[in-house]
Design a protein around this motif. Sequence first.
Motif, PDB file in Angstrom:
ATOM      1  N   LEU A 194     -33.156  88.718  21.604  1.00  0.00           N
ATOM      2  CA  LEU A 194     -33.400  87.521  22.423  1.00  0.00           C
ATOM      3  C   LEU A 194     -34.626  86.767  21.904  1.00  0.00           C
ATOM      4  O   LEU A 194     -35.681  87.368  21.685  1.00  0.00           O
ATOM      5  CB  LEU A 194     -33.655  87.938  23.881  1.00  0.00           C
ATOM      6  N   ASP A 195     -34.469  85.445  21.724  1.00  0.00           N
ATOM      7  CA  ASP A 195     -35.580  84.607  21.250  1.00  0.00           C
ATOM      8  C   ASP A 195     -36.203  83.866  22.420  1.00  0.00           C
ATOM      9  O   ASP A 195     -35.485  83.197  23.175  1.00  0.00           O
ATOM     10  CB  ASP A 195     -35.061  83.525  20.274  1.00  0.00           C
ATOM     11  N   ILE A 196     -37.526  83.969  22.567  1.00  0.00           N
ATOM     12  CA  ILE A 196     -38.195  83.187  23.628  1.00  0.00           C
ATOM     13  C   ILE A 196     -39.435  82.462  23.077  1.00  0.00           C
ATOM     14  O   ILE A 196     -40.565  82.772  23.444  1.00  0.00           O
ATOM     15  CB  ILE A 196     -38.550  84.059  24.864  1.00  0.00           C
ATOM     16  N   PRO A 197     -39.200  81.455  22.206  1.00  0.00           N
ATOM     17  CA  PRO A 197     -40.346  80.656  21.755  1.00  0.00           C
ATOM     18  C   PRO A 197     -40.826  79.773  22.905  1.00  0.00           C
ATOM     19  O   PRO A 197     -40.069  79.511  23.848  1.00  0.00           O
ATOM     20  CB  PRO A 197     -39.744  79.795  20.636  1.00  0.00           C
ATOM     21  N   ILE A 198     -42.059  79.306  22.840  1.00  0.00           N
ATOM     22  CA  ILE A 198     -42.576  78.420  23.899  1.00  0.00           C
ATOM     23  C   ILE A 198     -41.856  77.061  23.851  1.00  0.00           C
ATOM     24  O   ILE A 198     -41.320  76.673  22.803  1.00  0.00           O
ATOM     25  CB  ILE A 198     -44.103  78.193  23.785  1.00  0.00           C
ATOM     26  N   GLY A 247     -45.667  78.457  17.279  1.00  0.00           N
ATOM     27  CA  GLY A 247     -44.978  79.727  17.006  1.00  0.00           C
ATOM     28  C   GLY A 247     -45.133  80.727  18.142  1.00  0.00           C
ATOM     29  O   GLY A 247     -44.554  81.816  18.094  1.00  0.00           O
ATOM     30  N   ASN A 248     -45.914  80.377  19.177  1.00  0.00           N
ATOM     31  CA  ASN A 248     -46.183  81.346  20.252  1.00  0.00           C
ATOM     32  C   ASN A 248     -44.915  81.790  20.988  1.00  0.00           C
ATOM     33  O   ASN A 248     -43.937  81.039  21.084  1.00  0.00           O
ATOM     34  CB  ASN A 248     -47.141  80.728  21.286  1.00  0.00           C
ATOM     35  N   LEU A 289     -43.379  89.950  17.236  1.00  0.00           N
ATOM     36  CA  LEU A 289     -44.045  88.662  17.031  1.00  0.00           C
ATOM     37  C   LEU A 289     -44.009  88.367  15.533  1.00  0.00           C
ATOM     38  O   LEU A 289     -44.561  89.129  14.734  1.00  0.00           O
ATOM     39  CB  LEU A 289     -45.483  88.773  17.541  1.00  0.00           C
ATOM     40  N   THR A 290     -43.339  87.274  15.181  1.00  0.00           N
ATOM     41  CA  THR A 290     -43.213  86.904  13.766  1.00  0.00           C
ATOM     42  C   THR A 290     -44.300  85.890  13.445  1.00  0.00           C
ATOM     43  O   THR A 290     -44.331  84.805  14.034  1.00  0.00           O
ATOM     44  CB  THR A 290     -41.821  86.283  13.510  1.00  0.00           C
ATOM     45  N   VAL A 291     -45.203  86.256  12.538  1.00  0.00           N
ATOM     46  CA  VAL A 291     -46.327  85.361  12.199  1.00  0.00           C
ATOM     47  C   VAL A 291     -46.295  85.059  10.701  1.00  0.00           C
ATOM     48  O   VAL A 291     -46.253  85.975   9.908  1.00  0.00           O
ATOM     49  CB  VAL A 291     -47.681  85.982  12.596  1.00  0.00           C
ATOM     50  N   THR A 292     -46.280  83.778  10.365  1.00  0.00           N
ATOM     51  CA  THR A 292     -45.928  82.626  11.174  1.00  0.00           C
ATOM     52  C   THR A 292     -44.429  82.688  11.515  1.00  0.00           C
ATOM     53  O   THR A 292     -43.708  83.492  10.935  1.00  0.00           O
ATOM     54  CB  THR A 292     -46.195  81.316  10.394  1.00  0.00           C
ATOM     55  N   ASN A 293     -43.993  81.820  12.409  1.00  0.00           N
ATOM     56  CA  ASN A 293     -42.623  81.930  12.889  1.00  0.00           C
ATOM     57  C   ASN A 293     -41.671  81.179  11.942  1.00  0.00           C
ATOM     58  O   ASN A 293     -41.420  79.989  12.118  1.00  0.00           O
ATOM     59  CB  ASN A 293     -42.554  81.358  14.310  1.00  0.00           C
ATOM     60  N   VAL A 303     -48.870  81.490  15.248  1.00  0.00           N
ATOM     61  CA  VAL A 303     -49.031  82.148  16.548  1.00  0.00           C
ATOM     62  C   VAL A 303     -50.533  82.319  16.765  1.00  0.00           C
ATOM     63  O   VAL A 303     -51.249  82.734  15.850  1.00  0.00           O
ATOM     64  CB  VAL A 303     -48.349  83.540  16.513  1.00  0.00           C
ATOM     65  N   SER A 304     -51.009  82.016  17.973  1.00  0.00           N
ATOM     66  CA  SER A 304     -52.452  82.138  18.231  1.00  0.00           C
ATOM     67  C   SER A 304     -52.826  83.588  18.514  1.00  0.00           C
ATOM     68  O   SER A 304     -51.981  84.393  18.929  1.00  0.00           O
ATOM     69  CB  SER A 304     -52.851  81.265  19.427  1.00  0.00           C
ATOM     70  N   MET A 305     -54.115  83.893  18.330  1.00  0.00           N
ATOM     71  CA  MET A 305     -54.586  85.241  18.683  1.00  0.00           C
ATOM     72  C   MET A 305     -54.473  85.428  20.192  1.00  0.00           C
ATOM     73  O   MET A 305     -54.159  86.518  20.675  1.00  0.00           O
ATOM     74  CB  MET A 305     -56.038  85.408  18.234  1.00  0.00           C
TER      75      MET A 305
END
Length: 459
Positions: free
Chosen positions: A140-144, A158-159, A182-186, A194-196
Motif C-alpha cells: 500500500l502506498d501512502i504518499p502525502i 516524498g514524505n 520509507l524510500t529515500v528519495t522517493n 523525505v524529511s528527517m
Amino acid sequence: MEFNTIFEPFRIKSVEPIPISTAEERGEYLKDAFYNPFLLKSDQVLIDFLTDSGTSAMSSNQWAAMMNADESYAGARSWDRFEKAVKNLTGMPYILPTHQGRAAERILYGSLGSKGKYFISNTHFDTTRANIEFSGATALDIPIAESKDFDSEYPFKGNLDTAKLKDLISLYDSENISAVILTVTNNSGGGQPVSMKNAREVSALCKANNILFVLDACRIAENSYFIWQNEPEFKNRSFFSIAREMCSLADACVMSAKKDALVNMGGFLSLRDKELADACTQLLIITEGYTTYGGLSGRDMEAVAVGLDEVFDPAYLTYRIRSTTYLGKALRALGVPVIYPIGGHAVYIESNKFYPHIPVEQYPGQSLVCNLYQMGGIRSVEVGSVMFGKYDQHGKLIPAAMELVRLAIPRRVYTQSHIDYVVEVFAEIMKTKKLARGLKITYEPAFLRHFTARFEELT
Ligand SMILES: Cc1ncc(COP(=O)(O)O)c(C=O)c1O
C-alpha cells in the motif's frame, strides 16, 4: 560567493567517445527499434538519460581499490572493507551483500511477506512492489497529499502520510503489517525527498506498534542534501551524519548500490535483529552466494566501499543536486511542464500537458521520448500509460495515474555543456510541439510491457 557555472569537482582522466549521428539517421534507428528507445543500441544514443542506476562514472580511487581487491571465496579483505563501510553508514550489526537492490528486497520481503500481510510505503518502487506481491502480501502506498500537486514548492513531497499510517495500523492491526518502508528519495514519486521529521514520526509510530521500519536507502546521500538545505536543524551537520541519523531510526536497510554508492553493480541488506538476519542469511546463501560476498566479486565490494565515502563529499553532492536542478529550472523557463521542486536524480515532465492534443490512448509520453531521441539523440523513459496502463474487460485502456517522461541523470557522467545541449534540444522541440503525433502499440508482452513493446506512429 557562488558562481553560476556548475563546477564539476573532477578532472576527466579517461574518456568514452559518444558516436555522433544525424536526425535522419536517428529517424531510421527509431523505426528499426519500433519507436521504443529501450530497443536502441547505446551507440545510437548521444545523451543517455534512461536511468541513473548502474550508470555512474567511477573515480580513479575506485578503480585503484578494485586492483587491490581480494577475490577469496570466504573472509576476503574486500569483504571487510565493504562490511565496515556499510556498518559505518547504517550502524546495523548484520550486513548481507547482494548483487543489486532487488536481490536484497527478495530476501527481506520474501522472508517477511505472505498472504494476508501488508507492507506500507511512501511509494513502493516497482521491484519492491513486485517482490512483496510475489510473496502473496499486499503493498500500500501512502504518499502525502502534496506529492500530487506538481506546482507546489513544498520541499519534502516524498514524505509518508503519517495520519494515514495511523489509520492503516488500526484497520489492519500491527501484527498483519510486515513492515513500513520509507524510500529515500522517493523514486516512483518523482524523486522527491523525505524529511528527517517525517522519518522520525514514522519510526516512532513503528516502534510504538512493534512494526519493522525499513529504509530503502538507494539515494540517501541525495536525500541528506535536501534535509541539509531545507530543515534548519541540520544546517551545520555533515551530509554523512544526516544519512547516519536517518539509518539510526530504522530497523533494516536495503540499498541498490547502483545509485548513491556510485558503482555499476551492487547492493546490500542490513539488519539489527539477529533472528531475522539468520533467516535472511539462509536465503542469501541459497540464492546469492556465501555470506562474505553475496552476489558480488571482491572488486565490486571495493568499489562500493570507496563510493559510499565519495558520495558524501560536499563538492560532489553540491554539483550533483545543482546540475539536476539546473536542468529542471532551464526547462521550466522554456515553458516545459516539469514536476516541482526538482528532485535529486531526475527531472520529470508532464507529457499530457506538454502535448495536450495527444490523447492518453495515443501515449503522449512515448511521443515525447521518441521526439527527444530523433531531434537530439537523447534517450529518456516514459513513466505513464505505456509503463503502468492496464486494459478493462473490453480492451479499453485504463490510463496510469500520471503521464510523465523521466530524464534520469547518471552520476559524474555529463558536464554542464551536455546539459545545455539537452535544453537546446527542448527549445527546438517546443517550436514544432503542435505537429507531434501519437503512437499505437503493435506488440506487447504480458508483463513489464514498456521494455519490449513495439509501436507505430499514427498519421
Ligand atoms: C527506490 C529503488 N528501490 C529499489 C531499486 C532496485 O534496485 P536494483 O535495480 O539495483 O535492483 C531501485 C532501482 O531503480 C530503486 O530506485
